[in-house]
Design a protein around this motif. Sequence first.
Motif, PDB file in Angstrom:
ATOM      1  N   ASP A  19       0.859  -1.185   0.000  1.00  0.00           N
ATOM      2  CA  ASP A  19       0.000   0.000   0.000  1.00  0.00           C
ATOM      3  C   ASP A  19       0.897   1.238   0.000  1.00  0.00           C
ATOM      4  O   ASP A  19       1.580   1.511   0.986  1.00  0.00           O
ATOM      5  N   ILE A  20       0.903   1.964  -1.114  1.00  0.00           N
ATOM      6  CA  ILE A  20       1.754   3.161  -1.235  1.00  0.00           C
ATOM      7  C   ILE A  20       0.923   4.442  -1.132  1.00  0.00           C
ATOM      8  O   ILE A  20       1.439   5.524  -1.381  1.00  0.00           O
ATOM      9  N   THR A  21      -0.332   4.325  -0.732  1.00  0.00           N
ATOM     10  CA  THR A  21      -1.240   5.471  -0.671  1.00  0.00           C
ATOM     11  C   THR A  21      -0.663   6.617   0.141  1.00  0.00           C
ATOM     12  O   THR A  21      -0.635   7.761  -0.323  1.00  0.00           O
ATOM     13  N   LEU A  25       0.348  10.387  -1.194  1.00  0.00           N
ATOM     14  CA  LEU A  25      -0.253  11.594  -0.621  1.00  0.00           C
ATOM     15  C   LEU A  25       0.808  12.549  -0.092  1.00  0.00           C
ATOM     16  O   LEU A  25       0.711  13.771  -0.274  1.00  0.00           O
ATOM     17  N   GLU A  26       1.820  12.015   0.562  1.00  0.00           N
ATOM     18  CA  GLU A  26       2.915  12.832   1.088  1.00  0.00           C
ATOM     19  C   GLU A  26       3.644  13.568  -0.041  1.00  0.00           C
ATOM     20  O   GLU A  26       3.955  14.751   0.063  1.00  0.00           O
ATOM     21  N   SER A  31       4.655  18.573  -3.119  1.00  0.00           N
ATOM     22  CA  SER A  31       4.762  19.274  -4.396  1.00  0.00           C
ATOM     23  C   SER A  31       4.147  20.675  -4.349  1.00  0.00           C
ATOM     24  O   SER A  31       4.497  21.520  -5.153  1.00  0.00           O
ATOM     25  N   LYS A  32       3.215  20.883  -3.430  1.00  0.00           N
ATOM     26  CA  LYS A  32       2.491  22.143  -3.297  1.00  0.00           C
ATOM     27  C   LYS A  32       1.685  22.491  -4.555  1.00  0.00           C
ATOM     28  O   LYS A  32       1.293  23.634  -4.767  1.00  0.00           O
ATOM     29  N   VAL A  33       1.438  21.505  -5.400  1.00  0.00           N
ATOM     30  CA  VAL A  33       0.592  21.697  -6.573  1.00  0.00           C
ATOM     31  C   VAL A  33      -0.861  21.588  -6.119  1.00  0.00           C
ATOM     32  O   VAL A  33      -1.236  20.650  -5.428  1.00  0.00           O
ATOM     33  N   SER A  34      -1.682  22.578  -6.488  1.00  0.00           N
ATOM     34  CA  SER A  34      -3.069  22.573  -6.024  1.00  0.00           C
ATOM     35  C   SER A  34      -4.039  22.021  -7.067  1.00  0.00           C
ATOM     36  O   SER A  34      -5.154  21.631  -6.737  1.00  0.00           O
ATOM     37  N   LEU A  39       0.801  11.114 -11.878  1.00  0.00           N
ATOM     38  CA  LEU A  39       1.052   9.979 -12.768  1.00  0.00           C
ATOM     39  C   LEU A  39       1.880   8.948 -12.011  1.00  0.00           C
ATOM     40  O   LEU A  39       2.957   9.249 -11.509  1.00  0.00           O
ATOM     41  N   LEU A  40       1.358   7.743 -11.926  1.00  0.00           N
ATOM     42  CA  LEU A  40       2.047   6.642 -11.263  1.00  0.00           C
ATOM     43  C   LEU A  40       2.307   5.556 -12.289  1.00  0.00           C
ATOM     44  O   LEU A  40       1.444   5.245 -13.109  1.00  0.00           O
ATOM     45  N   PHE A  41       3.498   4.974 -12.259  1.00  0.00           N
ATOM     46  CA  PHE A  41       3.780   3.867 -13.157  1.00  0.00           C
ATOM     47  C   PHE A  41       4.784   2.933 -12.518  1.00  0.00           C
ATOM     48  O   PHE A  41       5.487   3.278 -11.579  1.00  0.00           O
ATOM     49  N   SER A  42       4.805   1.721 -13.028  1.00  0.00           N
ATOM     50  CA  SER A  42       5.691   0.683 -12.523  1.00  0.00           C
ATOM     51  C   SER A  42       6.695   0.332 -13.614  1.00  0.00           C
ATOM     52  O   SER A  42       6.310   0.082 -14.757  1.00  0.00           O
TER      53      SER A  42
END
Length: 65
Positions: A19-21, A25-26, A31-34, A39-42
């Motif tokens: 679980d990388i949730t 989130l952290e 990033s302070k992007v609102s 994008l997540l990839f393996s």
Amino acid sequence: MIFSKSIEVPAYGPANLFDITDRVLEIVRESKVSDGNALLFSIGSTGALVKLPRDEGVQEDFIAW
């Protein structure tokens, strides 16, 4: 603005779920992007990202499947 960060998960052997949730989130908070997308990839031929509900028994059912 582009913000990039990596998460390394040492996964060896079959049927490992992580679980990388909280880590994602952290990173999004850091990033302070609102507004935008994450994008997540393996990387790798046998790795995968799977979105599962956090209901009891779901991970066990997924591994057994």
